[in-house]
Design a protein around this motif. Structure first.
Motif, PDB file in Angstrom:
ATOM      1  N   ASP A 159       0.856  -1.178   0.000  1.00 47.48           N
ATOM      2  CA  ASP A 159       0.000   0.000   0.000  1.00 47.48           C
ATOM      3  C   ASP A 159       0.895   1.233   0.000  1.00 47.48           C
ATOM      4  O   ASP A 159       1.689   1.430   0.931  1.00 47.48           O
ATOM      5  CB  ASP A 159      -0.919  -0.002   1.223  1.00 47.48           C
ATOM      6  CG  ASP A 159      -1.986  -1.075   1.122  1.00 47.48           C
ATOM      7  OD1 ASP A 159      -2.786  -1.014   0.176  1.00 47.48           O
ATOM      8  OD2 ASP A 159      -2.004  -1.986   1.977  1.00 47.48           O
ATOM      9  N   TYR A 217      -8.389   4.548  -4.470  1.00 49.77           N
ATOM     10  CA  TYR A 217      -7.204   3.715  -4.703  1.00 49.77           C
ATOM     11  C   TYR A 217      -7.121   3.308  -6.173  1.00 49.77           C
ATOM     12  O   TYR A 217      -8.110   3.328  -6.915  1.00 49.77           O
ATOM     13  CB  TYR A 217      -7.213   2.458  -3.822  1.00 49.77           C
ATOM     14  CG  TYR A 217      -8.345   1.500  -4.091  1.00 49.77           C
ATOM     15  CD1 TYR A 217      -8.264   0.527  -5.078  1.00 49.77           C
ATOM     16  CD2 TYR A 217      -9.512   1.556  -3.330  1.00 49.77           C
ATOM     17  CE1 TYR A 217      -9.307  -0.352  -5.326  1.00 49.77           C
ATOM     18  CE2 TYR A 217     -10.567   0.686  -3.562  1.00 49.77           C
ATOM     19  CZ  TYR A 217     -10.453  -0.262  -4.560  1.00 49.77           C
ATOM     20  OH  TYR A 217     -11.494  -1.125  -4.801  1.00 49.77           O
ATOM     21  N   GLN A 264      -5.625  -0.099  -7.950  1.00 54.13           N
ATOM     22  CA  GLN A 264      -5.120  -1.445  -7.687  1.00 54.13           C
ATOM     23  C   GLN A 264      -4.410  -1.971  -8.936  1.00 54.13           C
ATOM     24  O   GLN A 264      -5.010  -2.078 -10.012  1.00 54.13           O
ATOM     25  CB  GLN A 264      -6.272  -2.384  -7.313  1.00 54.13           C
ATOM     26  CG  GLN A 264      -5.840  -3.823  -7.065  1.00 54.13           C
ATOM     27  CD  GLN A 264      -7.018  -4.779  -7.005  1.00 54.13           C
ATOM     28  OE1 GLN A 264      -8.084  -4.488  -7.555  1.00 54.13           O
ATOM     29  NE2 GLN A 264      -6.843  -5.906  -6.346  1.00 54.13           N
ATOM     30  N   ARG A 308      -1.132  -1.199  -4.359  1.00 55.24           N
ATOM     31  CA  ARG A 308      -2.289  -0.305  -4.245  1.00 55.24           C
ATOM     32  C   ARG A 308      -1.775   1.109  -3.991  1.00 55.24           C
ATOM     33  O   ARG A 308      -1.150   1.370  -2.957  1.00 55.24           O
ATOM     34  CB  ARG A 308      -3.216  -0.748  -3.109  1.00 55.24           C
ATOM     35  CG  ARG A 308      -3.992  -2.019  -3.412  1.00 55.24           C
ATOM     36  CD  ARG A 308      -4.629  -2.583  -2.152  1.00 55.24           C
ATOM     37  NE  ARG A 308      -5.499  -1.605  -1.496  1.00 55.24           N
ATOM     38  CZ  ARG A 308      -6.814  -1.534  -1.694  1.00 55.24           C
ATOM     39  NH1 ARG A 308      -7.403  -2.374  -2.538  1.00 55.24           N
ATOM     40  NH2 ARG A 308      -7.541  -0.650  -1.057  1.00 55.24           N
ATOM     41  N   VAL A 315      -2.686   4.753  -3.057  1.00 51.01           N
ATOM     42  CA  VAL A 315      -3.772   5.400  -2.335  1.00 51.01           C
ATOM     43  C   VAL A 315      -3.524   6.909  -2.310  1.00 51.01           C
ATOM     44  O   VAL A 315      -2.525   7.358  -1.735  1.00 51.01           O
ATOM     45  CB  VAL A 315      -3.879   4.868  -0.892  1.00 51.01           C
ATOM     46  CG1 VAL A 315      -5.060   5.506  -0.174  1.00 51.01           C
ATOM     47  CG2 VAL A 315      -3.984   3.349  -0.891  1.00 51.01           C
TER      48      VAL A 315
END
Length: 509
Positions: A32, A196, A198, A227, A229
């Motif tokens: 992330d 987000y 992906q 991911r 963000v």
């Protein structure tokens, strides 16, 4: 010879269906990554935003890239090109067995169509477009670029992930490209705007075999999923990293360094020297088309105060005038007597000379890069002390990116740039950039600089170009700064670069 896979129709339908069905599995490894905002496009040809480059380099590739020493290295090309003695012909071999995300195979026709679009729509492609006689497929896996005059920065332009000479399937080439289909190690699985993006591993990816070296060499797809963000608030990015919500966070405020350094959960990543904050000048429309008013702005700005307000600690900045830092081949002293004048009285004299009538000076900035806003606030006070009426237009980064394309909406916008290995990668020098900076002397110097191949002569010409930046106020460098990012404890394989990538990253968890 490799059989060319069919394109579009069923393949594209299968690609889109696969994308819609993609979802993370419990056993997958996921990174992330907190970034400053949501990219407003996934087509890196049409954007110079760092946030676009950071994301898109994972699924869109170019013929060349840069290694850890900022040397040009092959990516989709087989090797460095064969260049004719006169510098006018570049013969480029194309790798066989490379597959696009829609299942079709890449060949020279895709490269030709992509480069032709790049020359037409990309700000950096436009820098060389008037010097390109032709781009031709001279074999199934060979492309030849023929120039009308030598252009020494060409390979650097082809290697840059920003305003990138990306390679797409020829069938999707158009004014806009949606969905974006590339050859990279990851592909888009899902995008929820402002929440987000992906990316999942592309199983048919064809990696280079060399050892990783910067962005060159093998791209190992170590993690299954990435991911990205968007987190516009910089302090939220810091807290998310420290709490374990994010594995990596970009664009962190300088004051968070000590917290990261003392944390058991995360580590700071300090890029030094990183780059330079810039006041980009509108030469196409409005107040700043008047050279004397540009000189008044330059005279008024207190660079020390602006940098201190932005970064707070001098380990994060340097009040330095030359456009390149110590140790770089391009560093020179031309014009730096005009840097950091901090002379509001002189600025007031210049305003009087220009017949300034109080028209607001519109400064376009964003708080997603907090140091931009802090510099703008200090600049506003100095400019008002000199007699300017200042209008601060504070917007989100995506909106700034849109507005700066319309010269009727701003006089100055605030941005920043890493120090780049080839000055011509900074498109602000060119009259074709959104700044529109042009005068006969500067244009002639730039033309000589980009056609010269002798390194020592290029240094001399660049010194003349830097002199023009200060004398004509083409744009305004505020100083130099180090950039702070952060990564989770145990995360390895992330190269220290202005455009972090994660195809070789690995988490200890």
């Amino acid at each position: 010879m490799e059989t060319r896979l069919p394109k579009r129709a069923s393949l594209l339908a299968a690609f889109l269906a696969g994308t819609a069905l993609a979802s993370p599995l419990a056993a997958q490894t996921t990174l992330d990554v907190a970034i400053v905002g949501d990219p407003d496009t996934f087509d890196p040809m049409v954007s110079t935003k760092d946030v676009v480059s950071i994301v898109t380099q994972h699924f869109v590739e170019t013929l060349y890239t840069f290694d850890s020493g900022w040397n040009v290295a092959p990516l989709l090309a087989t090797d460095l090109p064969q260049i004719s003695d006169d510098g006018l012909t570049y013969k480029i071999g194309i790798r066989e067995g490379v597959t696009f995300h829609d299942g079709s195979s890449m060949d020279a026709k895709d490269v030709v169509a992509s480069l032709e679009r790049w020359l037409e729509v990309a700000s950096r492609g436009k820098l060389v477009a008037d010097k390109v006689a032709s781009v031709e497929a001279t074999g199934d896996y060979e492309v030849t670029i023929t120039l009308t005059e030598a252009y020494s920065p060409l390979l650097s332009l082809l290697a840059f992930s920003n305003s990138a000479a990306a390679v797409y399937p020829e069938e999707i080439i158009g004014d806009t490209i949606d969905p974006v289909i590339g050859t990279g190690p990851y592909k888009i699985a899902e995008h929820v705007p402002d929440q987000y993006l992906q990316l999942v591993r592309f199983d048919e990816y064809s990696s280079r075999s060399e050892e990783p070296d910067g962005a060159a060499g093998a791209r190992k797809q170590t993690v299954d999923e990435i991911r990205f963000v968007p987190v516009p608030d910089p302090n939220t990015r810091v807290e998310g990293l420290l709490s374990g919500q994010f594995d990596f966070a970009d664009g962190l405020p300088a004051e968070s360094y000590d917290r990261l350094d003392s944390s058991d959960a995360a580590d700071p990543m300090l890029l030094q020297p990183f780059g330079w904050p810039v006041f980009a000048i509108n030469h196409k429309d409005g107040l700043m088309t008047d050279k004397t008013i540009r000189q008044a702005v330059q005279a008024a700005l207190p660079m020390d105060d602006m940098l201190f307000a932005a970064f707070g600690d001098d380990k994060f900045f340097l009040t330095d005038g030359p456009l390149y830092p110590e140790g770089w081949a391009w560093r020179n002293e031309a014009g730096i007597e005009l840097f950091n004048q901090n002379d509001q009285a002189r600025a007031a004299e210049l305003l009087q000379e220009a017949g300034y009538d109080g028209t607001p000076l519109r400064i376009l900035t964003s708080r997603q890069y907090e140091f931009h806003f802090k510099m703008a606030e200090v600049a506003r006070m100095a400019l008002e002390a000199a007699g300017f009426t200042v209008q601060m237009d504070v917007v989100d980064w995506a909106t700034l990116g849109e507005r700066r394309n319309d010269p009727a909406l701003w006089d100055i916008y605030i941005t920043h740039s890493p120090f780049l290995p080839e000055p011509s990668l900074t498109d602000m020098y060119s009259k074709t950039s959104r700044l529109g900076w042009s005068n006969p002397e500067k244009d002639e110097i730039l033309a000589h600089f980009t056609s010269e191949t002798d390194p020592e002569k290029r240094k001399e010409l660049y010194a003349q170009l830097q002199g023009q930046v200060f004398e004509d106020v083409g744009f305004i460098k505020i100083g130099a700064f180090n950039a702070l990012s952060g990564l989770a404890e145990g995360l390895t394989g992330v190269t220290e670069t202005p455009w972090p990538f994660f195809w070789n990253a690995e988490s200890a968890e």
